[in-house]
Design an enzyme around this catalytic site. Structure first.
Site, PDB file in Angstrom:
ATOM      1  N   GLY A 269       1.616   9.887  -5.192  1.00 23.03           N
ATOM      2  CA  GLY A 269       3.084   9.848  -5.232  1.00 23.03           C
ATOM      3  C   GLY A 269       4.364   9.187  -5.608  1.00 23.03           C
TER       4      GLY A 269
ATOM      5  N   LYS B 149      -4.450   1.556 -11.414  1.00 22.64           N
ATOM      6  CA  LYS B 149      -5.251   1.213 -11.524  1.00 22.64           C
ATOM      7  C   LYS B 149      -6.779   1.744 -11.667  1.00 22.64           C
ATOM      8  CE  LYS B 149      -4.994  -2.070  -7.293  1.00 22.64           C
ATOM      9  NZ  LYS B 149      -5.602  -1.819  -6.792  1.00 22.64           N
TER      10      LYS B 149
ATOM     11  N   ARG C 240      11.687  16.304   3.391  1.00 24.92           N
ATOM     12  CA  ARG C 240      10.464  16.910   3.198  1.00 24.92           C
ATOM     13  C   ARG C 240      10.885  17.679   5.404  1.00 24.92           C
ATOM     14  NH1 ARG C 240       6.930  11.026   3.905  1.00 24.92           N
ATOM     15  NH2 ARG C 240       5.722  11.511   2.013  1.00 24.92           N
TER      16      ARG C 240
ATOM     17  N   GLY D  70      -1.397  10.525  -1.472  1.00 25.53           N
ATOM     18  CA  GLY D  70      -2.649  10.239  -0.724  1.00 25.53           C
ATOM     19  C   GLY D  70      -4.228  11.369  -0.853  1.00 25.53           C
TER      20      GLY D  70
END
Ligand code: ADP
Ligand code: MG
Length: 403
Positions: free
Chosen positions: A360, A198, A35, A383
């Protein structure tokens, strides 16, 4: 309309850059500096343009000032990466008179790193006084932290209206351009691949993409809820019982739109759910291919099978735009990583298409498999990329709009 940093005149201007320096730490050591390196192009550009550079980020989830979550190791790593021409100064707070003075005294080539924004609870509370304090440090606001753009915090949204000029950084620019292009004007054929654990996490993504794509490929654990909804035997596979009628509704919506939803036609199954951490035990775990889409009652599905891999590869091969979110199986265990690997390979091999990955775990998978460089774009925000694909307006991006 959003302006980008390269369109600004920064000479002598205090340039506040919200970066994502939320890196993994072990003690006082940065274990992965990706990052920090990803923020370098924007930092270097701001310095080249003559800006007085002030960097701000959060790190972890401190409850208040916490030396263990100081940005000190990050500032040290940044100093190494920027080289001897630049001095990196870490302040002991992110607001206050002391910081203002340090900013005022900043000399050419020096860079300020403000201490962890989340040492103040006002950051996440998007407090106005705190926002104004941050804004008072800046003539120009630049946001390059896509990973937190889905949060309306003081440093991502609250402070922006109180700064004269605003723009997106180069990393943010790439995210907006690629994710935006996929949603707004994808070249056809447009193929979406969705997977992961999910259905409930991905409902809004499915609903948003379905009317835009030419075909939707579904793998991963969420495929079993769809298969079960169609009356297929899925054995002990993970199924979300309360999402069966929703799955049926989505399949019907797809039929009305004449957009095929393609479900797995075979699987790789096992007799128990492996624990990805148990590297030794997982060598001996049972992994068997099924003949068709039915799963034996005492087995559970952990990956898409070879026929499905081939079918998905064909779809991806002919596409001009491909968006992928969610692994095709439990890729953390080598025996169940082939589905994820084949989708990544098919995307990497399709050089005529814009190929984009959001999410992610999907991003981690393609990086681990060494294929990230061969794709058009791998989103840096898990996210945030999901919310973008859901069609939501991200507060951190909205704040940059100038009309
Ligand atoms: P992303 O972060 O890319 O959006 P998700 O978080 O939705 O993806 O899902 C990733 C997780 O889903 C991985 O940890 C993977 O092991 C798990 N997973 C995928 N397929 C299966 C499966 N068939 N059974 C159990 N877990 C699965
Ligand atoms: Mg995930």
């Amino acid at each position: 309309m959003i302006r980008y940093i390269d369109e600004l005149q920064l000479t002598g201007k205090r340039t506040f850059i919200r970066v994502d320096f939320n890196v993994p730490l072990e003690g006082r050591r940065v274990t992965d500096d990706t990052r920090i390196r990803e923020a370098l192009p924007t930092i270097r550009r701001a310095l080249e343009l003559g800006g007085k550079v002030i960097l701000a980020s959060h790190l972890g989830r401190p409850k208040g000032p916490d030396p263990k979550l100081s940005l000190e190791p990050v500032a040290a790593r940044l100093a190494d990466l920027l080289g001897p021409k630049h001095e990196v100064i870490l302040t002991d707070d992110c607001i206050g008179d002391g910081v203002k003075k340090q900013v005022k005294d900043l000399k050419e080539g020096q860079v300020i790193v403000l201490e962890n924004l989340r040492f103040h609870k006002e950051e996440e509370a998007n407090d106005e006084t705190f926002s104004r304090e941050l804004a008072s440090l800046a003539d120009v606001y630049v946001n390059d932290a896509f990973g937190t753009a889905h949060r309306a915090h003081a440093s991502t949204a609250g402070m922006v209206p109180f700064v004269k000029e605003k723009a997106a950084g180069l990393l943010m620019k790439k995210e907006i351009e690629y994710l935006g292009r996929v949603l707004k004007n994808p070249e056809k054929p447009f193929v979406a691949i969705l997977g992961g654990s999910k259905v409930s996490d991905k409902i809004k993504v499915i609903e948003n993409l379905l009317p835009k794509v030419d075909v939707l490929l579904i793998g991963g654990a969420m495929a079993y809820t769809f298969l079960k909804a169609q009356g297929v035997e899925v054995g002990k596979s993970r199924v979300e019982g309360d999402k069966l009628s929703l799955a049926t509704r989505l399949l019907e919506a797809a039929q009305r739109l004449k957009t095929p939803i393609v479900l797995p036609v075979d699987h790789v199954v096992s007799d128990k759910l492996p624990n990805p951490e148990d590297k030794d035990k997982n060598k001996d775990i049972l992994a068997r291919e099924t003949a068709d889409n039915a799963i034996p009652t005492d087995m559970l599905g952990l990956d898409i099978g070879p026929k499905t891999r081939e079918m998905f590869t064909q779809h991806i091969r002919d596409a001009r735009t491909v968006i992928w979110n969610g692994p095709m199986g439990m890729f953390e265990v080598a025996k169940f990583a082939e589905g994820t690997r084949s989708v990544a390979t098919a995307m990497a091999n399709n050089k005529q298409a814009v190929t984009v990955i959001g999410g992610g775990d999907s991003a981690a998978a393609v990086k681990e498999m060494g294929m990230a460089e061969q794709l058009s774009h791998v989103s840096t925000g898990g996210g945030a990329s999901l919310e973008f694909l859901e069609g939501q307006e991200l507060p951190g991006i909205k704040a940059l709009e100038t009309r």
